[in-house]
Each structure stands twice: as C-alpha cells, then as structure tokens.
Design a protein around this motif. Structure first.
Motif, PDB file in Angstrom:
ATOM      1  N   ALA A   3       0.839  -1.195   0.000  1.00 49.24           N
ATOM      2  CA  ALA A   3       0.000   0.000   0.000  1.00 49.24           C
ATOM      3  C   ALA A   3       0.878   1.251   0.000  1.00 49.24           C
ATOM      4  CB  ALA A   3      -0.903  -0.011   1.229  1.00 49.24           C
ATOM      5  N   ALA A   4       0.309   2.332  -0.472  1.00 47.72           N
ATOM      6  CA  ALA A   4       1.024   3.607  -0.460  1.00 47.72           C
ATOM      7  C   ALA A   4       1.370   3.969   0.992  1.00 47.72           C
ATOM      8  CB  ALA A   4       0.169   4.698  -1.101  1.00 47.72           C
ATOM      9  N   ARG A   5       2.560   4.470   1.195  1.00 46.59           N
ATOM     10  CA  ARG A   5       3.040   4.775   2.553  1.00 46.59           C
ATOM     11  C   ARG A   5       2.156   5.776   3.284  1.00 46.59           C
ATOM     12  NH1 ARG A   5       9.015   6.381   1.184  1.00 46.59           N
ATOM     13  NH2 ARG A   5       7.838   7.284  -0.512  1.00 46.59           N
ATOM     14  N   PHE A   6       1.618   6.743   2.556  1.00 44.28           N
ATOM     15  CA  PHE A   6       0.817   7.771   3.208  1.00 44.28           C
ATOM     16  C   PHE A   6      -0.483   7.244   3.792  1.00 44.28           C
ATOM     17  CE2 PHE A   6      -0.329   8.125  -1.314  1.00 44.28           C
ATOM     18  CZ  PHE A   6      -1.715   8.004  -1.245  1.00 44.28           C
ATOM     19  N   GLU A   7      -0.943   6.088   3.327  1.00 46.39           N
ATOM     20  CA  GLU A   7      -2.202   5.519   3.831  1.00 46.39           C
ATOM     21  C   GLU A   7      -2.151   5.295   5.342  1.00 46.39           C
ATOM     22  OE1 GLU A   7      -5.038   5.054   2.192  1.00 46.39           O
ATOM     23  OE2 GLU A   7      -4.423   5.098   0.091  1.00 46.39           O
ATOM     24  N   SER A   8      -0.958   5.052   5.878  1.00 50.92           N
ATOM     25  CA  SER A   8      -0.830   4.816   7.325  1.00 50.92           C
ATOM     26  C   SER A   8      -1.082   6.092   8.134  1.00 50.92           C
ATOM     27  CB  SER A   8       0.556   4.262   7.651  1.00 50.92           C
ATOM     28  OG  SER A   8       1.552   5.233   7.385  1.00 50.92           O
ATOM     29  N   LYS A   9      -1.121   7.243   7.478  1.00 52.14           N
ATOM     30  CA  LYS A   9      -1.377   8.514   8.157  1.00 52.14           C
ATOM     31  C   LYS A   9      -2.875   8.779   8.327  1.00 52.14           C
ATOM     32  CE  LYS A   9       1.109  11.967   6.437  1.00 52.14           C
ATOM     33  NZ  LYS A   9       1.922  12.778   5.490  1.00 52.14           N
ATOM     34  N   VAL A  10      -3.712   7.946   7.721  1.00 49.59           N
ATOM     35  CA  VAL A  10      -5.162   8.095   7.855  1.00 49.59           C
ATOM     36  C   VAL A  10      -5.612   7.173   8.992  1.00 49.59           C
ATOM     37  CG1 VAL A  10      -7.413   7.875   6.740  1.00 49.59           C
ATOM     38  CG2 VAL A  10      -5.417   8.604   5.397  1.00 49.59           C
ATOM     39  N   LEU A  11      -6.131   7.788  10.055  1.00 57.38           N
ATOM     40  CA  LEU A  11      -6.559   7.036  11.226  1.00 57.38           C
ATOM     41  C   LEU A  11      -8.049   7.234  11.488  1.00 57.38           C
ATOM     42  CD1 LEU A  11      -3.712   7.866  13.798  1.00 57.38           C
ATOM     43  CD2 LEU A  11      -3.869   5.907  12.248  1.00 57.38           C
ATOM     44  N   SER A  12      -8.686   6.201  11.999  1.00 60.26           N
ATOM     45  CA  SER A  12     -10.061   6.382  12.459  1.00 60.26           C
ATOM     46  C   SER A  12     -10.043   7.401  13.592  1.00 60.26           C
ATOM     47  CB  SER A  12     -10.629   5.055  12.962  1.00 60.26           C
ATOM     48  OG  SER A  12     -10.013   4.706  14.197  1.00 60.26           O
ATOM     49  N   ARG A  13     -11.178   7.940  13.879  1.00 61.07           N
ATOM     50  CA  ARG A  13     -11.269   8.911  14.970  1.00 61.07           C
ATOM     51  C   ARG A  13     -10.771   8.299  16.286  1.00 61.07           C
ATOM     52  NH1 ARG A  13     -16.320  12.792  15.957  1.00 61.07           N
ATOM     53  NH2 ARG A  13     -15.889  13.527  18.058  1.00 61.07           N
ATOM     54  N   ASP A  14     -11.249   7.105  16.608  1.00 62.80           N
ATOM     55  CA  ASP A  14     -10.839   6.454  17.859  1.00 62.80           C
ATOM     56  C   ASP A  14      -9.336   6.220  17.905  1.00 62.80           C
ATOM     57  OD1 ASP A  14     -13.457   6.462  18.771  1.00 62.80           O
ATOM     58  OD2 ASP A  14     -13.831   4.360  18.260  1.00 62.80           O
ATOM     59  N   ASP A  15      -8.767   5.763  16.792  1.00 68.52           N
ATOM     60  CA  ASP A  15      -7.320   5.510  16.753  1.00 68.52           C
ATOM     61  C   ASP A  15      -6.525   6.808  16.869  1.00 68.52           C
ATOM     62  OD1 ASP A  15      -7.755   2.801  16.567  1.00 68.52           O
ATOM     63  OD2 ASP A  15      -7.359   2.686  14.408  1.00 68.52           O
ATOM     64  N   CYS A  16      -7.024   7.870  16.268  1.00 72.86           N
ATOM     65  CA  CYS A  16      -6.348   9.169  16.351  1.00 72.86           C
ATOM     66  C   CYS A  16      -6.371   9.686  17.786  1.00 72.86           C
ATOM     67  CB  CYS A  16      -7.009  10.170  15.405  1.00 72.86           C
ATOM     68  SG  CYS A  16      -6.191  11.780  15.345  1.00 72.86           S
ATOM     69  N   VAL A  17      -7.523   9.631  18.419  1.00 71.21           N
ATOM     70  CA  VAL A  17      -7.648  10.087  19.805  1.00 71.21           C
ATOM     71  C   VAL A  17      -6.723   9.268  20.708  1.00 71.21           C
ATOM     72  CG1 VAL A  17      -9.236  10.218  21.785  1.00 71.21           C
ATOM     73  CG2 VAL A  17      -9.980  11.027  19.521  1.00 71.21           C
ATOM     74  N   ALA A  18      -6.691   7.952  20.513  1.00 68.86           N
ATOM     75  CA  ALA A  18      -5.831   7.085  21.327  1.00 68.86           C
ATOM     76  C   ALA A  18      -4.350   7.401  21.105  1.00 68.86           C
ATOM     77  CB  ALA A  18      -6.116   5.610  21.008  1.00 68.86           C
ATOM     78  N   ALA A  19      -3.963   7.651  19.848  1.00 69.71           N
ATOM     79  CA  ALA A  19      -2.561   7.953  19.534  1.00 69.71           C
ATOM     80  C   ALA A  19      -2.130   9.266  20.173  1.00 69.71           C
ATOM     81  CB  ALA A  19      -2.362   7.990  18.021  1.00 69.71           C
ATOM     82  N   VAL A  20      -2.995  10.268  20.128  1.00 70.94           N
ATOM     83  CA  VAL A  20      -2.675  11.556  20.744  1.00 70.94           C
ATOM     84  C   VAL A  20      -2.577  11.381  22.262  1.00 70.94           C
ATOM     85  CG1 VAL A  20      -3.553  13.886  21.206  1.00 70.94           C
ATOM     86  CG2 VAL A  20      -3.580  12.985  18.876  1.00 70.94           C
ATOM     87  N   ALA A  21      -3.524  10.669  22.849  1.00 70.37           N
ATOM     88  CA  ALA A  21      -3.519  10.446  24.303  1.00 70.37           C
ATOM     89  C   ALA A  21      -2.274   9.686  24.748  1.00 70.37           C
ATOM     90  CB  ALA A  21      -4.781   9.695  24.719  1.00 70.37           C
ATOM     91  N   ALA A  22      -1.789   8.789  23.885  1.00 66.46           N
ATOM     92  CA  ALA A  22      -0.606   7.993  24.214  1.00 66.46           C
ATOM     93  C   ALA A  22       0.698   8.765  23.974  1.00 66.46           C
ATOM     94  CB  ALA A  22      -0.607   6.703  23.397  1.00 66.46           C
TER      95      ALA A  22
END
Length: 162
Positions: free
Chosen positions: A3-22
């Motif tokens: 897959a294109a490398r940039f695709e990993s930068k698209v996160l679901s809302r829940d995953d984005c919130v969890a990543a920021v919190a972590a």
C-alpha cells in the motif's frame, strides 16, 4: 505491491484520539478541519502554513454525510471521504488525517486537546465555540489569511457553466 506509505497517516477517529492520548505525536499539536473536496493550491498553502505553527498537524475531514448537511450543493462531496483523506495524507507536511461526522469538530477537538486550532481567514475565531473550548486548557486559536483565493464551490460552478 504494498500500500502507499501515506495511507498509514489516515486514522479512524478512535485511533487518532488514542494515539494523541498515548503521546505518539509531538507537541505543539495543531488541529484544522474542512471538507477539502477538490484539493487545490489554496488548501495546500493553508495547510503548510498551519503545519509550520507546531510539530504535528492533525487534519479532520468532514464525513460525506456531514458535507451534505453543510448545504454546499446536491452533488457534494464530489470525492468520497476516504479519497479526500488519502490525498491530504499524501501531503508531506500533514502528520495525520482523521474524520468527524458532526456539523462542527468541537467534540473531536475536546477529545484531542490540541495546543492550537487553525481555520481559514474567512472565520472570526472569537465567534467559534471551538475557540472558547481550546482556551479552557490553555490552547490558542488562529485564523490564517487566504494567500490564494481558491474555492472548490467556485470551481464546481465554473465546470457546470462550461
């Protein structure tokens, strides 16, 4: 083929919130949002300027349903949310892309607690409830003046007229 490398930068809302919190993303964290239906020079310039205000740029894209509620026209969005998010993620200065389904990103901002929220120059930041919210934790709100007068709505009208 992978897959294109940039695709990993698209996160679901829940995953984005969890990543920021972590703490996965460096601070200061800059947040912006929009439809970004047909990506144009105005968008790219605005997003690059927003990215320069911090270490991480989070771009939240309206879901297709929320775009339809904005009243931009029966044919909008022209591009599906997944495609709009992927193009934004392909921009090197965008750290992460997520989405929101509400009419405003206020709830998502409350979850992410960015250091800075950014909107285009046509917004009066003092009138946005998001501004009051981000200030409750010491964050700031900034409007970036338009450098290039571009509009997806105007482009759609131009195409329809031809």
């Amino acid at each position: 083929m992978s897959a294109a490398r940039f695709e990993s930068k698209v996160l679901s809302r829940d995953d984005c919130v969890a990543a920021v919190a972590a703490g996965r993303f460096a601070r200061p964290l800059v947040f912006t949002n929009g439809v970004f239906d047909i990506l144009h020079r105005g968008h790219a310039t605005y997003l690059d300027q927003a990215a320069q205000l911090g270490a991480t740029l989070v771009v939240a894209v309206n879901t297709d349903e929320s775009v339809r509620r904005l009243g931009k026209g029966a044919e909008r969005p022209l591009n599906r949310m997944e495609d709009r998010a992927a193009l934004l993620a392909a921009l090197g200065f965008v750290t992460v892309v997520t989405s929101f389904h509400e009419d405003t990103p206020e709830a998502l901002i409350g979850q992410l607690k960015p250091d800075l929220i950014v909107k285009g120059g046509d917004y009066d930041m003092e009138k946005l409830p998001e501004t009051a919210l981000v200030r409750t934790w010491g964050g700031r709100a900034v409007a970036i003046p338009f450098e290039f007068e571009r509009s997806t709505t105007a482009l759609v009208k131009k195409i329809q007229a031809s």
